[in-house]
Design a protein around this motif. Sequence first.
Motif, PDB file in Angstrom:
ATOM      1  N   LYS A 120      18.532  20.758 -37.978  1.00 19.17           N
ATOM      2  CA  LYS A 120      18.166  19.866 -36.886  1.00 19.17           C
ATOM      3  C   LYS A 120      18.665  20.419 -35.544  1.00 19.17           C
ATOM      4  O   LYS A 120      17.965  20.332 -34.534  1.00 19.17           O
ATOM      5  N   THR A 123      16.359  23.161 -34.377  1.00 27.50           N
ATOM      6  CA  THR A 123      15.117  22.610 -33.832  1.00 27.50           C
ATOM      7  C   THR A 123      15.330  22.083 -32.415  1.00 27.50           C
ATOM      8  O   THR A 123      14.523  22.322 -31.509  1.00 27.50           O
ATOM      9  N   ALA A 124      16.450  21.375 -32.225  1.00 27.48           N
ATOM     10  CA  ALA A 124      16.761  20.846 -30.897  1.00 27.48           C
ATOM     11  C   ALA A 124      17.065  21.962 -29.913  1.00 27.48           C
ATOM     12  O   ALA A 124      16.693  21.893 -28.735  1.00 27.48           O
ATOM     13  N   ARG A 125      17.732  22.999 -30.394  1.00 28.86           N
ATOM     14  CA  ARG A 125      18.022  24.158 -29.532  1.00 28.86           C
ATOM     15  C   ARG A 125      16.729  24.787 -29.045  1.00 28.86           C
ATOM     16  O   ARG A 125      16.594  25.118 -27.854  1.00 28.86           O
ATOM     17  N   ALA A 127      13.886  23.335 -28.716  1.00 29.88           N
ATOM     18  CA  ALA A 127      13.269  22.410 -27.762  1.00 29.88           C
ATOM     19  C   ALA A 127      13.929  22.530 -26.392  1.00 29.88           C
ATOM     20  O   ALA A 127      13.256  22.464 -25.356  1.00 29.88           O
ATOM     21  N   ALA A 128      15.248  22.708 -26.377  1.00 30.69           N
ATOM     22  CA  ALA A 128      15.952  22.866 -25.104  1.00 30.69           C
ATOM     23  C   ALA A 128      15.529  24.151 -24.404  1.00 30.69           C
ATOM     24  O   ALA A 128      15.321  24.174 -23.185  1.00 30.69           O
ATOM     25  N   LYS A 174      13.577  16.297 -20.732  1.00 32.50           N
ATOM     26  CA  LYS A 174      13.336  16.991 -21.998  1.00 32.50           C
ATOM     27  C   LYS A 174      14.545  17.833 -22.395  1.00 32.50           C
ATOM     28  O   LYS A 174      14.974  17.844 -23.546  1.00 32.50           O
ATOM     29  N   THR A 177      17.617  15.611 -23.347  1.00 31.20           N
ATOM     30  CA  THR A 177      17.425  14.982 -24.657  1.00 31.20           C
ATOM     31  C   THR A 177      17.624  15.983 -25.783  1.00 31.20           C
ATOM     32  O   THR A 177      18.318  15.715 -26.764  1.00 31.20           O
ATOM     33  N   ALA A 178      17.002  17.161 -25.631  1.00 29.98           N
ATOM     34  CA  ALA A 178      17.117  18.187 -26.665  1.00 29.98           C
ATOM     35  C   ALA A 178      18.554  18.677 -26.798  1.00 29.98           C
ATOM     36  O   ALA A 178      19.069  18.868 -27.900  1.00 29.98           O
ATOM     37  N   TYR A 179      19.208  18.856 -25.668  1.00 33.33           N
ATOM     38  CA  TYR A 179      20.588  19.334 -25.688  1.00 33.33           C
ATOM     39  C   TYR A 179      21.507  18.307 -26.343  1.00 33.33           C
ATOM     40  O   TYR A 179      22.400  18.645 -27.127  1.00 33.33           O
ATOM     41  N   ASN A 181      20.606  16.072 -28.582  1.00 32.90           N
ATOM     42  CA  ASN A 181      20.305  16.091 -30.020  1.00 32.90           C
ATOM     43  C   ASN A 181      20.962  17.284 -30.704  1.00 32.90           C
ATOM     44  O   ASN A 181      21.458  17.182 -31.830  1.00 32.90           O
ATOM     45  N   MET A 182      20.956  18.415 -30.022  1.00 28.96           N
ATOM     46  CA  MET A 182      21.555  19.625 -30.582  1.00 28.96           C
ATOM     47  C   MET A 182      23.060  19.462 -30.790  1.00 28.96           C
ATOM     48  O   MET A 182      23.586  19.747 -31.871  1.00 28.96           O
TER      49      MET A 182
END
Length: 262
Positions: A120, A123-125, A127-128, A174, A177-179, A181-182
């Motif tokens: 996960k 995936t978030a990384r 996205a960031a 964006k 949020t991604a960061y 989540n990561m």
Amino acid sequence: MFFPKLRAHAKWVFVLLAVIFAGSFVFLGVGSGSSGIGDLLQGNWGDLFGGGNGNSAQVNKDQKLIDKNPKDYAAYKDMAAAQASDGKIDAAVATLLRLKAVHPNDVDGLTQLASLYLRKADTARAAAVNAQAESQTTADPSAFAPAATTPFGKAFKSLSTPLSTAISTASNTKFQTAYSNMTAAYSQAVGAYQGVAKVNPNDPSIQFALAQTAEQAQDTKTAIVAYKRFLKLAPEDPTAPAIRQRIKQLKQQAQLPTVSTG
């Protein structure tokens, strides 16, 4: 230029991710015999999750088995494997958390849980990184604006400024949020590895995995403790000098007092 402060803050993040995430899990060739750790360190997700067929029929079958026997270890493992192979990572995490509730000392389950959290985080990384790239490649409307002194230029400016702000805000959101989540996923992976280390406290590869994941979670204190534990368990390991050096670097970064690592 869009959100320069964010870029300045993010620069070190991407350097850290590029160096640590790509290379950290091959830093040591530690073999300990603990279930799943070797596969995880090499990123062999398929091997780690075994032969789940990943279809809903398998999940339904396993759920029925669990309904009959809430402690059915094999059913939980099969269900998580099927969900993970289908790309339903959150569902697989939930299943492994249920397994943890009934089998709290299961090393395989905790290791697989950690691996899903790392998945996960990856995936978030990504996205960031994509959000950062998007902010850098999106054209600034002012670059194509007519002369600001002309009537059309004045009108263009009145329209382009809100547009630029909207683009910047969207990209910023964006990224943030991604960061978030990561970092949350890395922290959850640290917790899972701490559970594994509690069950198998004398396994050096687990300590290494915990230290590496803690670094990615920016949990310097936990990383240092785990690296020290690794050195205590494997003082003659060929990588011990490099780990001692890494501990010194982490202490300097955290401004912690330096003590002997043996």
